[in-house]
Design a protein around this motif. Structure first.
Motif, PDB file in Angstrom:
ATOM      1  N   LYS A 146      -7.350  11.029  -1.374  1.00  0.00           N
ATOM      2  CA  LYS A 146      -8.362  10.254  -2.085  1.00  0.00           C
ATOM      3  C   LYS A 146      -7.910   8.808  -2.264  1.00  0.00           C
ATOM      4  O   LYS A 146      -8.686   7.860  -2.050  1.00  0.00           O
ATOM      5  N   ASN A 147      -6.647   8.625  -2.670  1.00  0.00           N
ATOM      6  CA  ASN A 147      -6.134   7.272  -2.884  1.00  0.00           C
ATOM      7  C   ASN A 147      -6.032   6.498  -1.579  1.00  0.00           C
ATOM      8  O   ASN A 147      -6.272   5.289  -1.544  1.00  0.00           O
ATOM      9  N   LEU A 148      -5.671   7.189  -0.495  1.00  0.00           N
ATOM     10  CA  LEU A 148      -5.590   6.534   0.814  1.00  0.00           C
ATOM     11  C   LEU A 148      -6.966   6.025   1.241  1.00  0.00           C
ATOM     12  O   LEU A 148      -7.092   4.897   1.743  1.00  0.00           O
ATOM     13  N   ALA A 149      -7.984   6.844   1.045  1.00  0.00           N
ATOM     14  CA  ALA A 149      -9.342   6.413   1.391  1.00  0.00           C
ATOM     15  C   ALA A 149      -9.763   5.207   0.557  1.00  0.00           C
ATOM     16  O   ALA A 149     -10.440   4.295   1.056  1.00  0.00           O
TER      17      ALA A 149
ATOM     18  N   ALA B 299       0.830  -1.208   0.000  1.00  0.00           N
ATOM     19  CA  ALA B 299       0.000   0.000   0.000  1.00  0.00           C
ATOM     20  C   ALA B 299       0.862   1.255   0.000  1.00  0.00           C
ATOM     21  O   ALA B 299       0.592   2.219  -0.735  1.00  0.00           O
ATOM     22  N   LEU B 300       1.928   1.266   0.813  1.00  0.00           N
ATOM     23  CA  LEU B 300       2.829   2.420   0.843  1.00  0.00           C
ATOM     24  C   LEU B 300       3.531   2.613  -0.504  1.00  0.00           C
ATOM     25  O   LEU B 300       3.691   3.738  -0.984  1.00  0.00           O
ATOM     26  N   ASP B 301       3.951   1.503  -1.117  1.00  0.00           N
ATOM     27  CA  ASP B 301       4.623   1.577  -2.408  1.00  0.00           C
ATOM     28  C   ASP B 301       3.678   2.125  -3.473  1.00  0.00           C
ATOM     29  O   ASP B 301       4.073   2.931  -4.327  1.00  0.00           O
ATOM     30  N   LEU B 302       2.410   1.712  -3.418  1.00  0.00           N
ATOM     31  CA  LEU B 302       1.425   2.211  -4.372  1.00  0.00           C
ATOM     32  C   LEU B 302       1.181   3.701  -4.196  1.00  0.00           C
ATOM     33  O   LEU B 302       1.113   4.453  -5.179  1.00  0.00           O
TER      34      LEU B 302
END
Length: 278
Positions: free
Chosen positions: A22-25, A8-11
């Motif tokens: 927005k992407n984190l949500a 997730a962090l890499d993405l």
């Protein structure tokens, strides 16, 4: 198989910085089990809430959050309200609360002088040896900015370890600035500059005074100076390196002058050079 948290962090690192929130949500909606880890590890733009008790705005972050409720530094209450017994450990009292109130007052003056607007908040909490806290500042583009957007969010996380003699303390400051700028016009088209910058600093500073009130005020003054110095250095770095580099790149890629004018100027230069070589 890759660890879901690392993936997730890499993405998030590969996606546009301006869309981090927005992407984190979106990632949290897909993998709800990662919510706490991601919210505490990923820096996103700050959001403001209105304190119903004092009528003042304050900033929200993971350090003043419990579930969906956030603690106001002005009233020391959570909104929406929570059973006091459930958040007893999250509400500062005594010297920590007194220092928090003094730090908020100091940061509020600093914000008004340096940013001429925006919202600021400071939160402190007790540690086994000393205390920790965070200083937050948010400033958006002025309402008169035509066809443009802009946002500055600075997050200063600090950890203070007091010496046994109480005459000095060790301060560790980790500062992150999140910048999001955009412009759209007929002359330049669309332009967006977004990203974040993190720097860390540690200092041993003297504590002045013998009374408890003097010690508390000394801590607030030391924290304020460190935050001010760090923000000044980071602003200069952004101005000289990041903005300067972006200007050079854009200048090399495109010009707002018509090509015919540029060609006429180059032809005139060639003519002058030719006459000088005769």
């Amino acid at each position: 198989m890759a660890d879901p948290f690392d993936a997730a962090l890499d993405l998030l690192r590969r996606l546009p910085p301006s869309q981090t929130q927005k992407n984190l949500a979106g990632i949290i909606s897909l993998v709800p089990d990662l919510e706490e880890e991601l919210l505490s590890s990923v820096d996103v733009g700050l959001t403001a809430k209105h304190c119903p008790k004092t009528g003042r705005d304050y900033l929200c972050c993971d350090y003043n959050r419990d579930g969906d409720s956030y603690r106001s530094p002005w009233s020391n209450d959570f909104d929406p309200p929570i059973d006091p017994d459930d958040v007893a450990d999250l509400i500062p009292r005594g010297r920590i609360r007194r220092m928090e109130e003094a730090l908020n007052a100091a940061v509020d003056v600093y914000r008004e002088l340096y940013y001429e607007g925006g919202v600021s908040s400071a939160y402190l909490w007790q540690l086994d040896e000393g205390f920790a806290g965070v200083v937050l500042v948010k400033k958006g583009a002025s309402a008169g900015a035509a066809a443009g957007k802009g946002g500055w969010d600075s997050i200063h996380v600090l950890e203070v370890t007091e010496a046994a003699s109480k005459r000095s303390a060790h301060y560790k400051l980790t500062s992150t600035v999140i910048l999001d700028l955009g412009l759209k016009s007929e002359a330049v088209g669309g332009l967006e500059l977004a990203g974040n910058l993190t720097r860390q600093q540690e200092q041993n500073l003297a504590i002045h005074g013998l009374r408890e009130a003097e010690v508390e005020q000394s801590h607030v003054a030391n924290i304020g100076r460190m935050v001010e110095d760090m923000e000044t250095r980071m602003r200069n770095l952004l101005q000289e390196v990041y903005f300067g580099k972006a200007k050079d790149v854009v200048g090399d890629l495109r010009s707002i002058r018509p090509l015919s004018e540029a060609e006429q100027e180059r032809a005139a230069q060639r003519e002058v050079i030719g006459k000088m070589n005769r």
